[in-house]
Design an enzyme around this catalytic site. Structure first.
Site, PDB file in Angstrom:
ATOM      1  N   GLY A 263     -19.765  36.507  26.925  1.00 13.71           N
ATOM      2  CA  GLY A 263     -18.385  37.079  27.490  1.00 13.71           C
ATOM      3  C   GLY A 263     -18.374  38.472  27.121  1.00 13.71           C
ATOM      4  CG  ASP A 264     -17.915  38.902  22.875  1.00  7.62           C
ATOM      5  OD1 ASP A 264     -16.858  39.612  22.819  1.00  7.62           O
ATOM      6  OD2 ASP A 264     -18.352  38.001  22.373  1.00  7.62           O
TER       7      ASP A 264
END
Length: 470
Positions: A263-264
């Protein structure tokens, strides 16, 4: 300069730690696995991971986050300061730490400690936000975003990566990037029309699941009053909504691996592309590709926190992080193969060469010339296909594991960074001097020629096409 727009990241930093070993028995005093021979790896986490990944892309990054002066805070500074500008906010309590224990690469347990929160904004942080051209927010609910929310209202972020413990995105944010479970929880907490529509789209089966995601994303766009929401769906890609008909962006190739940090990777890539002037759809497509490759290369657990920082005007852009892929392959005793070229018009000769190169070892990294490099070598009018298109086509090939881009005329500098075991060139170079051969010898590598499908070249294809148009 790299030619990429600078990025300001605002959010809560963590220090992440992986203890990785093997488990082949249970403890005698409890039915729990005994994880033996653990190796420890420390890396940035939370907003610090997003900033770290953006900096690894060759981007100028400033991170505004809460930091203390304890052991964890000092360790995180050591990892971050060579790569970016840090703007610390005073913190109450200790920097949060997250420790995963893994056996055979699979998480067994996670240990969290540290309840530190950013106390207040500083004049330096306010000034950085006022001057920043593009802002990524990663709000883990530990005070950083709350302290700067008034300043963020004046400059809406390009990307907001929300988390259950954080606050809602600010109206006017260009793109919000919740994961599937987060979007469902946020939508379930809505009241009124938005919640009713989102809930009505539920059901079983893939089609109904997409309908549910589309309804939730549309409801969040309206409720948050943001420009767009993209819900990340893991191996299925991402769904982008502006509030009505959604766009599904599938992955080019599904990868099995550690999803920690994906997600990052997605948020950092999307924010960087938007900062560079990409359309939202283009940013989401690029982010899906980058996150998928990140998982395939081992996820956050494969990051080398002590690796050298990219530097200088010609620092190679490592697309999809080939360095992490190479580290993972080498850790398993595998052979790293690299091949290079312009690949302006990908043809059967290229494909045959790359397929043969991949069979030599355990991964294939393709080193491709930048647009400026192709122009210097081939002349005006080349490349026909811009770099982004050439990279996308190469990465769509099953035999290609990663792509790296270099700006020089030849890839020696990039090869010195990647240090492949084998460097492959086509048989049409037979009898010609290979400047890379001597370089490979410096670390025990070998340059080889492979048979090349005769009669195929981008230049010849362009010449024949020009003849047919006369």
């Amino acid at each position: 300069m790299t030619g990429k727009a600078p990025l300001v990241v605002v959010g809560d930093a963590l220090l992440d730690r992986d203890l990785t070993g093997h488990a082949d028995r249970l403890a005698p005093d409890a039915p729990v696995p005994v994880v033996a021979d653990c190796d420890e790896r420390v890396r940035p986490g939370g907003a610090a991971l997003a900033a770290y990944l953006a900096a690894r892309d060759g981007r100028e990054v400033t991170l505004i986050t809460g930091l203390d002066d304890g052991p964890a805070g000092r360790e995180l500074r050591r990892l971050l300061e060579p790569r970016m500008t840090l703007v610390p906010l005073p913190m109450a309590g200790e920097l949060p730490q997250k420790t995963r224990v893994l056996a055979q690469g699979r998480p067994v347990v996670r240990l969290d400690r540290g309840d530190g929160r950013a106390r207040e904004a500083t004049d330096q942080a306010r000034a950085v936000l006022a001057a920043g051209r593009a802002v990524l927010v990663a709000d883990y609910g530990r005070g950083t975003v709350d302290a700067l929310r008034a300043q963020l209202v004046r400059r809406p972020p390009v990307v907001w990566d929300p988390h259950p413990r954080g606050g809602p995105p600010l109206p006017g944010t260009r793109l919000v990037t919740p994961a599937r479970s987060e979007a469902h929880a946020f939508a379930a907490g809505l009241t009124g029309e938005g919640a009713g529509e989102a809930g009505a789209r539920g059901g079983d089966g893939p089609g109904n699941e997409l309908r549910a995601v589309a309804g939730e994303a549309a409801a969040l766009v309206r409720h948050w009053r943001v420009a767009a929401v993209t819900v990340t769906l893991g191996a299925r890609g991402a769904l982008l909504s502006y509030g009505e008909h959604p766009l599904l962006v599938p992955v080019a190739a599904a990868h099995q691996g550690d999803p920690c940090g994906a997600g990052d990777r997605f948020a950092a890539t999307a924010a960087g592309l938007l900062a560079d002037g990409a359309l939202v759809e283009e940013a989401v497509e690029g982010a899906v590709t980058a996150a998928s490759a990140f998982v395939g290369a081992g996820g956050a657990g494969a990051l080398l926190g002590d690796g050298p920082a990219p530097h200088g005007p010609n620092a190679a852009h490592l697309d999809g992080d080939p360095a992490a892929l190479i580290a993972r392959v080498r850790a398993g005793g595998g052979t790293v193969v690299a091949a290079g070229g312009c690949f302006d018009l990908l043809h059967a000769g290229h494909v045959g060469l790359l397929q043969a190169a991949r069979r030599i070892g355990d991964c294939l990294v393709v080193c491709v010339n930048s647009d400026a490099s192709v122009r210097r070598r081939k002349g005006d009018g080349r490349p026909v296909n811009p770099l982004a298109d050439r990279v996308r086509v190469l990465r769509a090939l099953a035999c290609v594991d990663a792509v790296a881009v270099f700006d020089e005329n030849t890839p020696e500098r990039l090869l010195s960074a990647l240090r492949p075991d084998v460097w492959v060139k086509g048989g049409d170079y037979a009898g010609a001097d290979l400047p890379e051969a001597a370089l490979l010898e410096e670390w025990g590598g070998q340059a080889v020629l492979l048979p090349y499908l005769d009669g195929h070249s981008s230049t010849a294809l362009l010449a024949r096409a020009a003849e047919h148009t006369r």
